[in-house]
Design a protein around this motif. Structure first.
Motif, short mmCIF file in Angstrom:
data_model
loop_
_atom_site.label_atom_id
_atom_site.label_comp_id
_atom_site.label_asym_id
_atom_site.label_seq_id
_atom_site.Cartn_x
_atom_site.Cartn_y
_atom_site.Cartn_z
N SER A 502 30.12 9.57 -28.13
CA SER A 502 29.37 8.73 -27.19
C SER A 502 28.93 9.48 -25.94
N GLU A 503 29.74 10.43 -25.49
CA GLU A 503 29.33 11.10 -24.24
C GLU A 503 28.12 12.00 -24.46
N GLU A 504 28.20 12.84 -25.52
CA GLU A 504 27.06 13.71 -25.81
C GLU A 504 25.84 12.87 -26.12
N LEU A 505 26.08 11.82 -26.90
CA LEU A 505 24.96 10.95 -27.27
C LEU A 505 24.33 10.36 -26.02
N GLY A 506 25.17 9.91 -25.11
CA GLY A 506 24.65 9.26 -23.91
C GLY A 506 23.69 10.14 -23.13
N GLN A 507 23.97 11.46 -23.15
CA GLN A 507 23.07 12.35 -22.39
C GLN A 507 21.72 12.48 -23.06
N ALA A 508 21.75 12.56 -24.39
CA ALA A 508 20.51 12.89 -25.11
C ALA A 508 19.77 11.67 -25.61
N VAL A 509 20.42 10.53 -25.65
CA VAL A 509 19.84 9.37 -26.32
C VAL A 509 19.77 8.18 -25.37
N GLU A 510 18.69 7.41 -25.49
CA GLU A 510 18.62 6.15 -24.75
C GLU A 510 18.90 5.04 -25.76
N PHE A 511 20.05 4.38 -25.61
CA PHE A 511 20.47 3.40 -26.62
C PHE A 511 19.62 2.14 -26.58
N TYR A 512 19.50 1.52 -27.76
CA TYR A 512 18.80 0.24 -27.82
C TYR A 512 19.70 -0.82 -27.21
N ASN A 513 19.32 -1.25 -26.02
CA ASN A 513 20.15 -2.22 -25.33
C ASN A 513 19.29 -3.42 -25.01
N VAL A 514 19.61 -4.56 -25.60
CA VAL A 514 18.75 -5.74 -25.46
C VAL A 514 18.71 -6.24 -24.02
N GLN A 667 23.50 -9.70 -27.85
CA GLN A 667 23.99 -9.16 -26.57
C GLN A 667 25.47 -8.79 -26.69
N LEU A 668 26.23 -9.69 -27.32
CA LEU A 668 27.66 -9.41 -27.49
C LEU A 668 27.88 -8.19 -28.36
N ALA A 669 27.13 -8.15 -29.48
CA ALA A 669 27.30 -7.02 -30.40
C ALA A 669 26.97 -5.71 -29.69
N THR A 670 25.90 -5.73 -28.86
CA THR A 670 25.52 -4.51 -28.14
C THR A 670 26.62 -4.08 -27.18
N GLU A 671 27.18 -5.06 -26.46
CA GLU A 671 28.25 -4.71 -25.52
C GLU A 671 29.43 -4.08 -26.24
N HIS A 672 29.82 -4.69 -27.36
CA HIS A 672 30.94 -4.13 -28.14
C HIS A 672 30.62 -2.72 -28.60
N PHE A 673 29.41 -2.55 -29.14
CA PHE A 673 29.00 -1.25 -29.70
C PHE A 673 29.05 -0.17 -28.64
N LEU A 674 28.48 -0.49 -27.45
CA LEU A 674 28.40 0.54 -26.41
C LEU A 674 29.78 0.93 -25.90
N THR A 697 24.18 -4.44 -35.46
CA THR A 697 24.63 -4.87 -36.78
C THR A 697 23.51 -4.78 -37.81
N GLU A 698 22.31 -4.32 -37.40
CA GLU A 698 21.18 -4.30 -38.32
C GLU A 698 20.62 -2.91 -38.48
N TYR A 699 20.00 -2.67 -39.64
CA TYR A 699 19.24 -1.44 -39.84
C TYR A 699 17.82 -1.69 -39.35
N LEU A 700 17.29 -0.74 -38.58
CA LEU A 700 15.98 -0.93 -37.97
C LEU A 700 14.93 -0.24 -38.83
N TYR A 701 14.19 -1.04 -39.60
CA TYR A 701 13.30 -0.45 -40.59
C TYR A 701 12.08 0.23 -40.00
N SER A 702 11.75 -0.10 -38.75
CA SER A 702 10.56 0.55 -38.20
C SER A 702 10.89 1.85 -37.50
N ARG A 703 12.18 2.22 -37.45
CA ARG A 703 12.55 3.44 -36.75
C ARG A 703 13.11 4.47 -37.72
#
Lengths: 859, 174
Positions: A502-514, A667-674, A697-703
């Protein structure tokens, strides 16, 4: 050979049943065309004379019926005619193309690509047009002519004789004119081609022309040809229209005579009025088939000229036979014996002079030499890509020039210095050689099996393509079908990755946060935050969706987004106005190069009256621009904090009111995930297909696959972090047994036309893998690793040394002399001759040419 | 520039401000600077990250926006630091003009943000606007010569055996 067949060969030997049908239809239709003439006579002489209305009606009805039927038949004949023509053309094209592919390489060296293309397409098209009517037209016209003439004789022999007497004159005069026309036409075709070549050359050499200011010279060059063409065309038209004028003249002479004589006969009671009318009709109708015959004659000459030009161009015998006759293709062991091989071109230039060598199966030979020494020529000869007359090349005792292409393909693999990559996927290109072999061998026994997935991946790793293929796989956007078997595993991987990195990811990635505005997504994606399957809400359709306009107003976004769109348009137009439509520069803007003109116009309009006063269509274009804007990538504008907050608010409203999705759950799922916790169970597939939400909890088919695994978008500015991240993700995939799957997906990457979406190194590695996958007894490499970086070169060299030694004979033209150490033998060439041969150590000790070459390379 | 105004200015405008302060771009026309600012990318490095290493293919120039970078040369196992650059330090710019392998290492000594230009884009702009860009090329070369002198001075100060200079193979490629 196909190029030796005449034009009429095709007509005589192809589509015979259909041609007979056409002839039959023609015969019937001719009868239907003569009938109205007789009916005309009867209408006047009987129905009108005798004032019989019912007979009038009968004859008129029959007249109409005959005419209608005749046109129906004509329609059927025309359609069938064209069909036959195109069918024959299809066969000519296919046979000619197959012939073309086998022509010697020298043919392709001296023939401009454009010429081949135009000969195969445009010139043959004209021929095809002719072929359809090649038999039908003259037969129809001739028979029609004869039937009308016969009818005229039946009405009055003397009158018929007089009026028809004009035609023999035409039969003599017209062909004379026609022959002159043909000769000039042939010159014309050549002159046009010469002119195209001159113009083409001038454009290609424009640097020299401008550098030497040779404008007068070049103008003179082209001018000479253009003036010659001018003269030719003038004379051509004189003959062409001369022929037509003569024809016209004769045509009008006839009625004159008829009126004079026929009128005289009617006045003196020797001929009925009805018969005169019928006669006149018949006479007029004779003109058309006559004209068709003349036109046919001209078309025939034209088509013949074109056909012979096309066939003449390709009239070269292929150097090698294609398939073995009466036996299966050989399976060779790879023993090569070359004795006294020489090759001279254009009778003067000696490329090779008395070259001899011996290779046992499984041995590895390096060819080195100064440039122009003949190394590539020798390699091409060994690969049966050139033919030779002096000397011998024996493979397993068979003379190479007598082996068929299929024998060679099965036993010799060739990698060119500048390989060609076909459009298609990476997989298509890798399997090209194997598939070709399978296709050709189908007739002569069981085809060799295609390499399976495991072998493909093995080869990808061996040539150093695995990193690239993994990257292609990670960048792939999967559709539902492809993804379904992997979905559960991928979602598990996502959670695992997040927990571990999560730490390395946080630097390089902008998470999908609703709950947040995301800088690295389009405004469109920020608003709708999910996959949109309802086409009314797709980006390109939004201008036509009134609900969208309402949505913007309700969220107070219409003004700010319009403003943003205007700003982006103004900045882009100012910035890239002078750049033209170079797509490279548009990559960092939300505008596509082809839209530039539209937006330039809108900016001009908005400049005068302000964006709100623009017509709705223009305003929609500005909205689209704003929606495509990615703050983190496109530098031309910023999103203020209040606007970002408004967008997030609008998103949440959309998700609940339009998408009817569970915002709170997400929103809840995102909070748990992060936080690194389990976000909850995966969504069941099939619920509300129109919209989905970027939820952990979903696969994002457009990404892309990578976006899905890291559950976010990569921040472009984190260059080094990105590279490390990819490595970590790859490692994690390998640990969880998913790496092969990702690589399989990567093999489906579309490489673009001529492989232009690949780097030079990637293209070369694919070409090497392509040849090695065929597992041929002999492998020839012509500086195949020249444009690869040191690591990849070393890797492939290692593969050749360890995996191929003793199993496949290798002949490699090499550039980097330190790699020569690994070869069993080295042959040093200079000016087409072998000057030294031996092992690396021997040659260094000898301190001869090889020693000089090695020394020259390092100082 | 305060944080607020910074925030409201687009990245393009910010990039232009930075580039303007560099000597090679002092006299570059507005529309060219704007194009450079447009093609420039922000790239971040962590402490200890290498921006590039000796013998890698050179393709980008870097302007330090924040943080610091040390330029060093490696030979026979020895690493010799040549220069430390801080904010507004500009390096790697010769890669805009030609393709070659880096003769130096560049390593971030703290969390560093850079503004980077690549050769391909620079060349495309040069081809479109040759007259305006040729001055930039001249300035870059002059800047290079100046820095080379500075590096030579540093090296000479550090050579223990001046007579041994003649024996060095091939010279040092900076």
């Amino acid at each position: 050979m196909i190029t030796q067949r005449s034009l009429f060969y095709w007509i005589r030997h192809r589509q015979r049943p259909l041609q007979l049908l056409i002839l039959a239809l023609i015969l019937v239709s001719i009868g239907l065309r003569v009938l109205p003439l007789e009916l005309q006579k009867r209408i006047i002489n009987i129905a009108i004379e005798l004032k019989q209305v019912d007979l009038l009606l009968l004859y008129c009805g029959l007249f109409l019926g005959a005419v209608l039927l005749a046109s129906l038949f004509k329609y059927a004949i025309n359609v069938l005619q064209m069909y036959v023509g195109q069918k024959i053309l299809l066969e000519i094209r296919e046979s000619l193309y197959a012939h073309l592919l086998q022509l010697p390489l020298q043919f392709f060296r001296r023939t401009p690509q454009g010429t081949v293309i135009s000969l195969l397409s445009a010139e043959l098209n004209a021929v095809g047009h002719f072929i359809g009517g090649a038999l039908a037209v003259p037969v129809t016209s001739l028979l029609t002519l004869l039937s009308f003439a016969a009818y005229m004789v039946y009405l009055d022999p003397l009158l018929a004789l007089i009026s028809l007497a004009i035609y023999p004159l035409e039969i003599v005069l017209i062909p004379i004119l026609q022959r002159r026309y043909n000769r000039l036409n042939a010159f014309r075709v050549d002159t046009v081609r010469e002119m195209s070549n001159v113009v083409g050359e001038a454009v290609g050499g424009i640097l020299e022309i401008q550098g030497n200011a040779s404008f007068t010279l070049e103008k003179a060059k082209c001018g000479r040809i253009a003036r010659h063409l001018f003269g030719l065309m003038n004379r051509l038209f004189i003959y062409k229209f001369g022929t037509k004028t003569l024809n016209n003249l004769f045509q009008n002479l006839g009625p004159f005579l008829l009126f004079l004589l026929g009128g005289y006969l009617v006045i003196h009671g020797r001929f009925t009025l009805g018969a005169l009318v019928a006669f006149l009709s018949a006479y007029e109708k004779v003109y058309e088939p006559w004209k068709e015959l003349i036109e046919y004659y001209q078309d025939l000459q034209d088509a013949r000229v074109r056909y012979e030009r096309v066939m003449g161009y390709f009239d070269e015998a292929p150097e090698f036979a294609l398939f073995p006759v009466g036996r299966a293709p050989y399976r060779l062991s790879g023993r090569i014996e070359v004795s006294d091989l020489s090759l001279t071109v254009q009778d003067q230039i000696q490329l090779l002079d008395g070259v001899s060598l011996d290779l046992a199966p499984g041995q590895q030979l390096a060819l080195v030499g100064f440039s122009g020494s003949g190394k590539t020529t020798l390699a091409m000869l060994l690969g049966q890509l050139y033919s030779y007359r002096r000397g011998h090349i024996h493979v397993d005792g068979h003379e190479l020039r007598e082996l068929t292409k299929l024998d060679v393909s099965r036993n010799i693999g060739f990698v060119a210095q500048h390989p060609f990559i076909f459009s298609g996927t990476v997989r298509d290109n890798l399997l090209y050689g194997c598939r070709a072999l399978a296709a050709e061998t189908a007739a002569g026994g069981p085809p060799p099996a295609l390499p399976d997935a495991r072998r493909l991946l093995e080869m990808v790793v061996a040539v150093g393509l695995s990193d690239d293929i993994v990257r292609f796989g990670l960048n792939a956007v999967l559709d539902r079908e492809r993804c379904e078997p992997l979905r559960a595993d991928l979602l598990r991987m996502r959670n695992r990755l997040h927990r571990q990195l999560s730490e390395e990811l946080g630097q390089a990635v902008e998470f999908y946060n609703v709950n947040r505005f995301l800088e690295h997504l389009r405004i469109y994606d920020n608003l709708f935050f999910g996959d949109v399957h309802d086409s009314a809400w797709a980006l390109s359709n939004l201008p036509h969706n009134p609900a969208f306009g309402d949505f913007l107003k309700a969220s107070d976004l219409d003004g700010p987004l319009l403003d943003l769109g205007r700003k982006l348009a103004v900045e882009t137009v100012a910035l890239l106005g002078k750049i033209g439509d170079d797509a490279f520069f548009f990559a960092s803007s939300p505008m596509a190069p082809e839209e530039f003109a539209t937006y330039a116009r809108i900016v001009r309009r908005a400049g005068k009256s302000g964006p709100a006063a623009l017509p709705p269509a223009d305003r929609m274009q500005l909205y689209l621009l704003a929606l495509r804007f990615i703050p983190g990538r496109h530098k031309l504008a910023t999103i203020s904090k209040p606007l970002a907050a408004a967008i997030v608010g609008a998103r949440q409203r959309f998700v609940q009111n339009v998408g009817h999705l569970q915002l709170r759950r997400c929103q809840l799922a995102t909070e748990h995930f992060l936080r690194g916790e389990d976000p909850g169970p995966a969504e069941e597939a099939g619920r509300n297909r129109d919209f989905s939400i970027y939820c952990p909890t979903e696969y994002l088919y457009s990404r892309s696959l990578l976006d899905n695994l890291v559950f976010g978008t990569l921040k472009a500015e984190q260059d080094t972090a990105l590279g490390e991240l990819r490595e970590r993700v790859t490692k994690a995939l390998a640990e969880n047994g998913l790496l092969d799957t990702v690589m399989e997906i990567g093999l489906d990457f579309a490489v673009g036309s001529k492989g232009d979406r690949l780097s030079g190194g990637q293209r070369q590695k694919i070409a090497i893998a392509r040849a090695l996958l065929k597992e041929t007894a002999v492998v020839i490499l012509d500086e195949a690793t020249a444009s690869l970086d040191n690591t990849s070169q070393a890797r492939i060299q290692d593969y050749i040394e360890t995996r191929l030694r003793g199993r496949q004979t290798v002949v490699a033209v090499i550039h980097r002399l330190d790699t020569a150490r690994a070869y069993d033998r080295i042959l040093v060439l200079r000016a087409g001759r072998v000057v030294e041969a031996g092992t690396y150590d021997n040659l260094i000790e000898r301190q001869g040419s090889f020693y000089d070459l090695v020394r020259g390379a390092t100082t | 520039m305060t944080a607020e105004t910074h925030q409201n200015r687009s990245e393009l405008a910010q990039n232009m401000d930075y580039l303007r302060q560099l000597s090679p771009f002092e006299r570059t026309p507005f529309e060219i600077i704007r194009l450079y600012a447009y093609i420039a990318r922000r790239i971040r490095f962590g402490q200890g990250d290498f921006i590039f290493r000796q013998n890698q293919q050179a393709s980008r120039a870097y302007l330090i926006l924040s943080g610091s970078v040390v330029l060093s040369v490696e030979k026979s196992g020895q690493t010799l630091p040549l220069q430390v650059l801080g904010p507004m330090g500009f390096f790697g710019y010769m890669s805009l003009l030609a393709c070659y392998d880096w003769g130096l290492n560049a390593q971030a000594t703290a969390a560093t943000e850079t503004l980077s230009l690549d050769r391909e884009s620079f060349r495309k702009i040069l081809i479109r606007f040759p007259d305006q860009c040729i001055e930039v090329v001249d300035s870059l070369v002059r800047l290079r010569m100046q820095r080379m002198h500075e590096h030579m001075e540093t090296l000479i100060k550090n050579i223990k055996d001046p007579g041994g200079l003649a024996k060095l193979e091939g010279g040092i490629n900076l």
